[in-house]
Design a protein around this motif. Structure first.
Motif, PDB file in Angstrom:
ATOM      1  N   ARG A  94       0.841  -1.201   0.000  1.00  0.00           N
ATOM      2  CA  ARG A  94       0.000   0.000   0.000  1.00  0.00           C
ATOM      3  C   ARG A  94       0.871   1.243   0.000  1.00  0.00           C
ATOM      4  NH1 ARG A  94      -5.514  -1.556   2.599  1.00  0.00           N
ATOM      5  NH2 ARG A  94      -5.957   0.657   2.574  1.00  0.00           N
ATOM      6  N   ILE A  98       0.963   4.302  -2.691  1.00  0.00           N
ATOM      7  CA  ILE A  98       0.722   5.699  -2.322  1.00  0.00           C
ATOM      8  C   ILE A  98       1.893   6.571  -2.755  1.00  0.00           C
ATOM      9  CG2 ILE A  98       0.494   7.296  -0.389  1.00  0.00           C
ATOM     10  CD1 ILE A  98      -1.118   5.127   1.054  1.00  0.00           C
ATOM     11  N   GLU A 103      -2.355   9.085  -2.499  1.00  0.00           N
ATOM     12  CA  GLU A 103      -3.451   8.569  -1.692  1.00  0.00           C
ATOM     13  C   GLU A 103      -4.719   8.428  -2.519  1.00  0.00           C
ATOM     14  OE1 GLU A 103      -4.476   7.434   2.249  1.00  0.00           O
ATOM     15  OE2 GLU A 103      -2.818   8.842   2.007  1.00  0.00           O
ATOM     16  N   ALA A 104      -4.944   9.410  -3.367  1.00  0.00           N
ATOM     17  CA  ALA A 104      -6.173   9.441  -4.153  1.00  0.00           C
ATOM     18  C   ALA A 104      -6.270   8.234  -5.069  1.00  0.00           C
ATOM     19  CB  ALA A 104      -6.244  10.730  -4.971  1.00  0.00           C
ATOM     20  N   LYS A 107      -7.150   5.172  -3.154  1.00  0.00           N
ATOM     21  CA  LYS A 107      -8.573   5.225  -2.808  1.00  0.00           C
ATOM     22  C   LYS A 107      -9.426   4.813  -3.987  1.00  0.00           C
ATOM     23  CE  LYS A 107     -10.382   7.827   0.834  1.00  0.00           C
ATOM     24  NZ  LYS A 107     -10.972   9.033   1.445  1.00  0.00           N
ATOM     25  N   GLU A 108      -9.031   5.278  -5.158  1.00  0.00           N
ATOM     26  CA  GLU A 108      -9.755   4.931  -6.376  1.00  0.00           C
ATOM     27  C   GLU A 108      -9.716   3.419  -6.603  1.00  0.00           C
ATOM     28  OE1 GLU A 108     -11.727   6.573  -8.110  1.00  0.00           O
ATOM     29  OE2 GLU A 108     -12.004   5.165  -9.770  1.00  0.00           O
ATOM     30  N   LEU A 110      -9.291   1.167  -4.328  1.00  0.00           N
ATOM     31  CA  LEU A 110     -10.117   0.562  -3.292  1.00  0.00           C
ATOM     32  C   LEU A 110     -11.592   0.672  -3.666  1.00  0.00           C
ATOM     33  CD1 LEU A 110     -10.454  -0.738  -0.551  1.00  0.00           C
ATOM     34  CD2 LEU A 110     -10.289   1.522   0.502  1.00  0.00           C
ATOM     35  N   TRP A 111     -11.952   1.804  -4.196  1.00  0.00           N
ATOM     36  CA  TRP A 111     -13.333   2.027  -4.604  1.00  0.00           C
ATOM     37  C   TRP A 111     -13.753   1.028  -5.677  1.00  0.00           C
ATOM     38  CZ3 TRP A 111     -17.875   3.622  -3.496  1.00  0.00           C
ATOM     39  CH2 TRP A 111     -18.810   3.903  -4.480  1.00  0.00           C
ATOM     40  N   THR A 114     -14.080  -2.439  -4.279  1.00  0.00           N
ATOM     41  CA  THR A 114     -15.257  -2.567  -3.427  1.00  0.00           C
ATOM     42  C   THR A 114     -16.522  -2.676  -4.260  1.00  0.00           C
ATOM     43  OG1 THR A 114     -14.149  -1.262  -1.743  1.00  0.00           O
ATOM     44  CG2 THR A 114     -16.518  -1.526  -1.519  1.00  0.00           C
TER      45      THR A 114
ATOM     46  N   LYS B 107     -19.695  11.919  -2.126  1.00  0.00           N
ATOM     47  CA  LYS B 107     -18.878  10.732  -2.381  1.00  0.00           C
ATOM     48  C   LYS B 107     -18.664   9.939  -1.104  1.00  0.00           C
ATOM     49  CE  LYS B 107     -15.916  10.198  -6.173  1.00  0.00           C
ATOM     50  NZ  LYS B 107     -14.613  10.286  -6.858  1.00  0.00           N
ATOM     51  N   GLU B 108     -18.425  10.678  -0.035  1.00  0.00           N
ATOM     52  CA  GLU B 108     -18.214  10.035   1.262  1.00  0.00           C
ATOM     53  C   GLU B 108     -19.470   9.264   1.665  1.00  0.00           C
ATOM     54  OE1 GLU B 108     -15.658   9.535   2.892  1.00  0.00           O
ATOM     55  OE2 GLU B 108     -16.541   8.741   4.744  1.00  0.00           O
ATOM     56  N   TRP B 111     -19.686   6.217  -0.358  1.00  0.00           N
ATOM     57  CA  TRP B 111     -18.694   5.247   0.113  1.00  0.00           C
ATOM     58  C   TRP B 111     -19.218   4.488   1.320  1.00  0.00           C
ATOM     59  CZ3 TRP B 111     -14.906   2.255  -0.898  1.00  0.00           C
ATOM     60  CH2 TRP B 111     -14.076   1.770   0.116  1.00  0.00           C
TER      61      TRP B 111
END
Lengths: 209, 209
Positions: A94, A98, A103-104, A107-108, A110-111, A114, B107-108, B111
């Motif tokens: 991870r 990063i 970080e973004a 997150k993308e 991860l999104w 998910t 977005k949050e 999520w």
DNA sequence: CGTGGCTTTGAAACATTTCAATCATCGTGG
DNA sequence: CCACGATGATTGAAATGTTTCAAAGCCACG
């Protein structure tokens, strides 16, 4: 996961990830271990599963080349990941992701993972609620066929894993496959290669898939 | 959904949302309609379900006060949402939420809703794979009991909805409840109010929940 | 007080599992 | 190269669990 998103993350993973080879049945990570690394399938197939106190082993998901796995919502892995055959994965920590992408971007990633997991889970649910054994097996084979190309389809998944995934016993799966064969819907050559003979009929059985 | 996140969005929803009342069995939105509004339960209960071509009706989820629903991954609602009893929800359009809180906050919200849905789906899967009818019913009642407070528990969910959710028929659900009662695990007063008599036993049955 | 919707119960039919045995397939060592 | 053993898959028969169909019961509402 769509084609675009696959390409979008291609550079990041290719830049940061190290290719790792796993032998059949080797564990990639275990339930409860810290989830510090993320993986993307290059070749082969991986399954995630959870071991229950009573020894039952519900299967989470199967991962095909191009798919990302190992990202968790919490800090630890909720499931165990095992190689179903010899396979190659790109592994990246991870922190490295990063560092390389920010970080973004993580997150993308991860999104996307998910969302894909949620869609899979919903489809899996639809399969388990109110579907008979032969509908489940038909749906499963249809799904595999759709993800594959060519007429003869290689079934990397053994009967036991199919059974666990479908919420059936191995014997029932076997019987349903035999039955699908005698009705001329599919044809097996050995127990790991098959061909769809009557697409229409298979889709009909898979129905509410 | 954690307590903190509930509070964090409290202002946003409270500022933007308009309270709407729905009567029992009223449709809040329908499968296939554009998903332009987001809802948060204030009181009562809502279920989402999907109507299948063959008339089967797999239930997606049940929503309790405080929970957010109606956010979709795609542009349209994948399921239908119906009020299970008279209920009040805060409704807010996506655009109003963005205007008031910004894109990031929406977005949050998305999520959080997605993560919660995924966790629910996984739990639901665990319930459907390799659990017998009475284990399913026990898990379900335990879940309801845990989300409720007080000794006598109000069961807003009818037998048919339970059956759809658990992948059983209404008759089987009824029989299992009768059985749980005769073994002294729970006690029903009428068919919509119950009390857990033997917590330990109920947890034992729910086991791999 | 009756009516309609939902729940419970019963009995028989059906589907799936369990247990046990046999059968392939495949890699290994004689 | 073949026999062997191991692993996984198939098949059969009986037991079990769940569904189906049918009927009766309960409760809330008009």
């Amino acid at each position: 996961m769509t084609f675009e998103t696959l390409c979008a993350n291609d550079d990041l993973f290719a830049r940061v990830g190290a290719p790792v080879v796993f032998a059949k049945d080797e564990e990639i990570y275990g339930q409860g271990e810290p989830a510090d690394r993320v993986y993307r399938m290059v070749s082969g197939m991986v399954r995630t599963s959870r071991f229950m106190p009573d020894g039952r082993r519900p299967i989470g998901d199967f991962y095909y080349p191009g798919e990302v796995f190992g990202l968790e919502l919490g800090a630890d892995h909720a499931m165990t990941a095992e190689a179903m055959n010899d396979c190659v994965v790109l592994a990246a920590s991870r922190s490295a992701l990063i560092a390389a992408g920010g970080e973004a971007e993580l997150k993308e990633l991860l999104w996307q993972a998910t969302v894909r997991d949620l869609e899979n889970a919903r489809e899996h649910l639809a399969l388990l609620v109110r579907k008979s054994a032969n509908e489940r097996v038909a749906s499963f084979l249809l799904g595999v066929a759709q993800r594959s190309q060519g007429v003869m389809i290689e079934l990397a998944i053994g009967r036991q894993d199919m059974a666990d995934y479908l919420g059936l016993t191995i014997e029932t799966v076997s019987r349903m496959i035999t039955q699908l064969q005698s009705s001329g819907v599919v044809e097996f050559q050995g127990c790991r290669r098959f061909r769809v003979c009557d697409q229409r009929a298979l889709e009909g059985l898979a129905a509410a898939a």
